[in-house]
Design an enzyme around this catalytic site. Structure first.
Site, PDB file in Angstrom:
ATOM      1  N   LYS B 150       0.882  -1.162   0.000  1.00  0.00           N
ATOM      2  CA  LYS B 150       0.000   0.000   0.000  1.00  0.00           C
ATOM      3  C   LYS B 150       0.932   1.228   0.000  1.00  0.00           C
ATOM      4  O   LYS B 150       1.637   1.478   0.981  1.00  0.00           O
ATOM      5  CB  LYS B 150      -0.917  -0.032   1.225  1.00  0.00           C
ATOM      6  CG  LYS B 150      -1.968   1.063   1.237  1.00  0.00           C
ATOM      7  CD  LYS B 150      -1.433   2.233   2.002  1.00  0.00           C
ATOM      8  CE  LYS B 150      -2.319   3.443   1.929  1.00  0.00           C
ATOM      9  NZ  LYS B 150      -1.648   4.621   2.503  1.00  0.00           N
ATOM     10  N   GLY B 205       4.786   3.733  10.562  1.00  0.00           N
ATOM     11  CA  GLY B 205       4.092   5.014  10.510  1.00  0.00           C
ATOM     12  C   GLY B 205       3.722   5.510  11.894  1.00  0.00           C
ATOM     13  O   GLY B 205       4.399   5.196  12.878  1.00  0.00           O
ATOM     14  N   SER B 206       2.617   6.248  11.963  1.00  0.00           N
ATOM     15  CA  SER B 206       2.273   6.929  13.207  1.00  0.00           C
ATOM     16  C   SER B 206       1.610   5.985  14.202  1.00  0.00           C
ATOM     17  O   SER B 206       1.071   4.931  13.836  1.00  0.00           O
ATOM     18  CB  SER B 206       1.324   8.093  12.914  1.00  0.00           C
ATOM     19  OG  SER B 206       0.037   7.596  12.590  1.00  0.00           O
ATOM     20  N   GLY B 210      -1.110   3.132  13.228  1.00  0.00           N
ATOM     21  CA  GLY B 210      -0.641   1.783  13.524  1.00  0.00           C
ATOM     22  C   GLY B 210      -1.568   1.053  14.466  1.00  0.00           C
ATOM     23  O   GLY B 210      -1.875  -0.128  14.271  1.00  0.00           O
ATOM     24  N   GLU B 229       5.672  -0.616  13.271  1.00  0.00           N
ATOM     25  CA  GLU B 229       6.656   0.251  13.911  1.00  0.00           C
ATOM     26  C   GLU B 229       6.011   1.612  14.039  1.00  0.00           C
ATOM     27  O   GLU B 229       5.727   2.271  13.034  1.00  0.00           O
ATOM     28  CB  GLU B 229       7.913   0.312  13.052  1.00  0.00           C
ATOM     29  CG  GLU B 229       9.072   0.978  13.768  1.00  0.00           C
ATOM     30  CD  GLU B 229       9.975   1.687  12.798  1.00  0.00           C
ATOM     31  OE1 GLU B 229      10.479   1.043  11.875  1.00  0.00           O
ATOM     32  OE2 GLU B 229      10.133   2.911  12.967  1.00  0.00           O
ATOM     33  N   CYS B 266      12.926   7.689  12.490  1.00  0.00           N
ATOM     34  CA  CYS B 266      12.257   7.045  13.629  1.00  0.00           C
ATOM     35  C   CYS B 266      13.246   6.811  14.763  1.00  0.00           C
ATOM     36  O   CYS B 266      12.849   6.560  15.894  1.00  0.00           O
ATOM     37  CB  CYS B 266      11.588   5.745  13.219  1.00  0.00           C
ATOM     38  SG  CYS B 266      12.625   4.708  12.200  1.00  0.00           S
ATOM     39  N   GLU B 347       5.943  12.025  21.225  1.00  0.00           N
ATOM     40  CA  GLU B 347       6.874  12.207  20.104  1.00  0.00           C
ATOM     41  C   GLU B 347       6.465  13.396  19.228  1.00  0.00           C
ATOM     42  O   GLU B 347       5.289  13.606  18.945  1.00  0.00           O
ATOM     43  CB  GLU B 347       6.893  10.932  19.240  1.00  0.00           C
ATOM     44  CG  GLU B 347       7.967  10.972  18.152  1.00  0.00           C
ATOM     45  CD  GLU B 347       7.980   9.709  17.268  1.00  0.00           C
ATOM     46  OE1 GLU B 347       7.105   8.847  17.461  1.00  0.00           O
ATOM     47  OE2 GLU B 347       8.857   9.615  16.398  1.00  0.00           O
TER      48      GLU B 347
END
Lengths: 485, 485
Positions: B150, B205-206, B210, B229, B266, B347
């Site tokens: 995707k 991703g975020s 996620g 992640e 990240c 974050e």
């Protein structure tokens, strides 16, 4: 009557497990091996006390239960051996390359560390091997995780006594308090599963209970891995050549396998596919009729079997081939099975199995394709006569099962390096992991890589000198040698 | 403007992937290695075409992007090498023991087989290394799984072009049609994640995205593994001895690390813990002020950074130490951090980091303990002066991170046998697996054990003769030798 664990007792058990986690994580693998061997020795020494309680609570016969204790303590000792050999830690060392392009490569040393306290939901049907002292417990302790077992209500006194033996053995061997604990009660188990101190869970039991607990584990605020073994049909497919060569052995072997332990094995063969006109019906019926009646594990399971059997008998196209005091053999065809797949392919835990006749190779292949995930799938065939057919069937079985057997019976699961117990959903949740065999420990470990850390500050298993002499992968090659840098 | 994949196109992509699964599962590892090398070669050959598109779509500079292509193709080639070496299959063989007690031990041969089609949610910040041709794709192809990516909307044209290069390379190398596919659109990704043909998913991703996708994956009628992640703060702890020995280097190294790639890593160090009175503030402020302004990956990320920075600035006890056109340095104390942990430890993706002063060793240890799971955690210390302190801090870091660094910076993740990228929740969902390094393939494999199967009908990697000469564990010992029975 053993009462449910109180909320205060549960809090104490979880606090103890949480409090032991850091000490267990810091323990040398060889020291953990010693604790685990002490547990095995203590269980073996207590066998004369434990087995009679198990007989009374589960109705399983003494030889089977003694064998199960030996299997469980053998499993514990295998994990102790592997801890000393070192593979369980999967140590990987890549030494630095200051000349690396485009940037220098650091020294990286990877090891598997324990997740933390593990919750184990014990099973009913193996009161030792898949219960308090079973594979989930053994593999979690080997990984370095404190264990809290939620006892199965089918053998409460045995659970308490087993836990006492284990806790005393661990204490005497010097393991931290809180390394092992036991709790009782379904709601208590659910509360423990939701507790943030619990970092993973193992489960062996029914599909509905497994699905419900899985959902709790993975939708917690902090999701945790949940390894559930939920159920399996374990189909067996027999070719015409195999019938011609060994029909009688197949018939008696099958009845022996599906009625072993009163049909209360998760690897019980639930369906036997035979070619139409196989000519084995009389022998199958006779063997089934000769199975003696035996008490099931407990009343709840007996009731479940009784209603499951009633349900199956009433499915259109399913007929009773034969039955005796201790077993029932049903019969149908692939055509009927494909027409009523969900009804016929619903597991019935107990001494019943279904003979399904196929009319052609195409029907045999269609029957294989009708299955979802299973713990095991078996092919009885003749190597030379069936080479082409087998080369088609085996890949289909591989897609659908965790263990693929040739000319054998799925009951009986040896504990060894190569063993695997698990399969695609719904037979397990978490099919990429095994619940039996050495890598079962991996379910409760996570990797940590240390970058450029001074030798003296590394865990001993990662140090250059390899003081414990364990097996490690150094710059791509497996070795027990020390690292030179 | 690349339009979303239509439902008909998605159905085609999933059907193609499902259709390719059996052929990929049957492919010899060495043949798959050839396909993967062909993809790496094609990507390297297309670098002059791909990098300008990536520059335009992500604003990342050319050298960084060229390095990222090399990292990605190096990763693909590492997986090809490991496929040929054989470790990726984890072959374990236990030969039969007819004299086994209490029962004969069968011949058991275990291998990891592919799960089936894998869905990969590409990341924005590494348009090659964690996107269409990134680690999830490489490890899934190595495992033998068809891949459907995707695409991330941040670099749509690059995604299409990368996929074209990969699909053509796979076709020319003889891989089955459907081995690789690309889809576009968030709703399309969700629909794919719910499709029964998809057997696992990887995501970078975020945290909110996620968590939402994870819940879909694990609560499907047939739950599938989801490896996400999600985010990480990557704290760095500095001792007084390290300040005394290398304060200047630490200050410039830190600013370089948190502003690398416009802070869009990240592994960006989000917090630097320094002893009160460290005397490095001027230098930190000067270095931060010297960072040139640079465009972020896209407007959505720039907006997110802007509002995240505004939020952080307003947190009580947090003050701006310094800022320039390209970076912001904030400051606070451990006391403030512990009082407002959730606000300060949220974050903020971009070129900002927080210097946190600790007043004592106890405060340092309390600060370490305040963290949840992270991808990395770093200690800057002096080996002799800090031996005792480091022996306390390193185990706490190990509990909270997947990679523990000594005197280094967490940005930059070498791909090697020992590398690990992942950490306890919430930095990843599925902390027992890595998304970088050789064992990343294991996320998309499950074990199958063959019992007593004739040699000629086994997969070649399990046969006695070991025709491919791969590394296998036979009766407990790793060897490339053939099996004698």
């Amino acid at each position: 009557m053993i009462p449910d664990t109180t909320p205060a007792e549960l809090e104490q058990a979880l606090a103890d497990a949480g409090g032991a986690a850091a000490a267990l994580a810091a323990s040398a693998p060889s020291v953990r091996a010693g604790w685990i061997r002490a547990v095995a020795d203590a269980l073996d020494a207590a066998v004369d006390e434990l087995v009679p309680i198990a007989q009374r609570e589960t109705s399983l016969p003494e030889p089977r239960l003694r064998g199960e204790v030996a299997r469980s303590t053998g499993q514990l000792r295998l994990f102790a051996d592997v801890l000393e050999e070192g593979s369980l830690l999967e140590v990987v060392i890549d030494t630095a390359n200051p000349e690396g392009k485009p940037v220098p490569i650091p020294d990286l040393r990877r090891v598997l560390v324990p997740l933390g306290p593990v919750l184990v939901f014990a099973a009913s049907n193996f009161p030792f091997a898949f219960s308090v002292c079973g594979g989930d417990t053994a593999s979690a302790l080997a990984a370095g995780c404190p264990v809290v077992v939620k006892a199965h209500p089918g053998h409460p006194e045995l659970s308490v006594k087993t836990a006492e033996v284990m806790i005393e053995a661990l204490r005497a061997a010097g393991a931290p308090a809180g390394t092992f604990g036991l709790v009782q009660g379904y709601d208590v188990g659910v509360a423990a599963l939701k507790d943030p101190r619990i970092t993973a869970a193992g489960f062996t039991g029914s599909v509905p209970a497994g699905k419900a607990l899985h959902e709790i584990a993975v939708t917690r605020p902090e999701p945790i891995p949940f390894y559930g073994e939920l159920g399996s049909l374990n189909p067996v497919f027999v070719t015409q050549a195999a019938v011609d060569a060994r029909g009688n052995d197949i018939a008696t072997g099958y009845v022996g396998s599906f009625t072993l332990g009163v049909g209360q094995f998760c690897t019980k063969p639930g369906l036997l596919f035979l070619p139409a006109g196989h000519g084995l019906t009389d022998q199958l019926v006779e063997a089934t009729g000769g199975v003696a009646a035996a008490k099931m594990l407990n009343d709840r399971i007996a009731d479940g079997f009784s209603s499951g059997l009633d349900r199956l008998r009433k499915v259109e196209g399913v007929r009773v081939l034969g039955e005796g005091g201790g077993a029932t053999l049903l019969g149908t065809t692939v055509t009927e099975l494909l027409a009523r797949r969900e009804e016929i392919l619903e597991e019935c835990f107990g001494p019943v199995s279904i003979v399904v006749e196929y009319a052609s190779t195409d029907e045999l292949l269609a029957a294989v394709a009708a299955f979802e995930g299973n713990l095991t799938a078996t092919l009885h065939a003749e190597e030379s006569a069936d080479a082409e057919l087998a080369s088609k069937v085996l890949p289909l079985l591989t897609e659908r099962a965790g263990r693929v057997l040739w000319n054998g019976w799925p009951t009986g699961v040896a504990v060894s390096w190569a063993q695997h117990h698990g399969g695609p959903f719904p037979s397990t949740v978490g099919s990429i992991h095994t619940s039996v065999g050495v890598t079962a420990a991996r379910r409760f470990q996570r990797p940590v890589a240390y970058q450029d850390t001074p030798d003296a500050l590394l865990p001993a298993v990662l140090q250059d000198a390899n003081p414990a002499g364990i097996s490690r992968r150094v710059n791509g090659t497996v070795t027990t040698a020390e690292v030179s840098r």
